[in-house]
Enzyme design. Structure first.
Site: not given
Ligand code: 5GP
Length: 175
Positions: A45, A99-100, A103, A131, A152-153, A159, A165
């Site tokens: 990402g 990081e992208d 969440d 987020k 969701f983005v 992606d 992407r």
């Molecule tokens: P976390 O472990 O912080 O809950 O999730 C992080 C990962 O979830 C990110 O690196 C990404 O891959 C994915 N992710 C979280 N929210 C989104 C979103 O809105 N869109 C996309 N495409 N991926 C997300």
């Protein structure tokens, strides 16, 4: 715009991304002026963000990439998988994880712990998007591009089920 079976609307323009990324790079250039950071971008990402950010970073630095899969389709699977491809020595390095999106923060927490256990001198995180679900992790993330709502983005590296992407803007799921 329809991607697979969902409708998305433009949310952050390429121009706004560029402007904010320049600000982030400038903060890093100041903070790491007399250091030699090792950037580690989390694939897939963050590939576009990492490329654009690093073009604006002008301190001497190393760049590497790792992969971690933790997300299935549109909701967090909760089970963060292994880091793949970490070949760089981390000991004594000033690591900056790219990081992208953060969440819940589970992915980044796991990676932070892993790097600290490998003896990094310091580990900081830069994320393009954050987020609100990651509140309790807030102060562990030094550089944040945009705080966004819990929707969701996709686009600009992110992606939806493998698609989107390549888009140069960021899009949000239409409700
Ligand atoms: P976390 O472990 O912080 O809950 O999730 C992080 C990962 O979830 C990110 O690196 C990404 O891959 C994915 N992710 C979280 N929210 C989104 C979103 O809105 N869109 C996309 N495409 N991926 C997300």
């Amino acid at each position: 715009m329809i991607i697979k079976d969902k409708e998305f609307v433009k949310y952050i323009s390429a121009q706004d991304l560029t402007g904010r990324i320049k600000e982030l790079a400038s903060a890093i250039n100041t903070d790491y002026e007399d250091k030699r950071p090792l950037f580690i971008a989390i694939l897939n990402g963050s590939f576009m963000f990492a490329a654009d950010l690093l073009k604006e970073v002008d301190v001497a630095c190393e760049i590497s990439f790792v992969k971690v899969a933790s997300y299935e389709e549109m909701e967090s699977s909760g089970n963060v998988k292994q880091l793949i491809g970490l070949n760089e020595p981390i000991f004594n390095k000033d690591v900056i994880i790219i990081e992208d999106i953060v969440d819940t923060g589970r992915t980044i927490s796991k990676i932070l712990d892993e790097f600290l256990s490998l003896g990094a001198n310091s580990v900081e995180v830069i994320t393009l998007l954050q987020k609100p679900n990651s509140n309790e992790l807030g102060d562990k993330i030094k550089y944040i591009g945009f705080d966004i709502p819990d929707a969701f983005v996709l686009g600009y590296g992110l992606d939806y089920d493998g698609l989107g992407r390549n888009l140069k803007d960021i899009y949000q799921l239409k409700v």
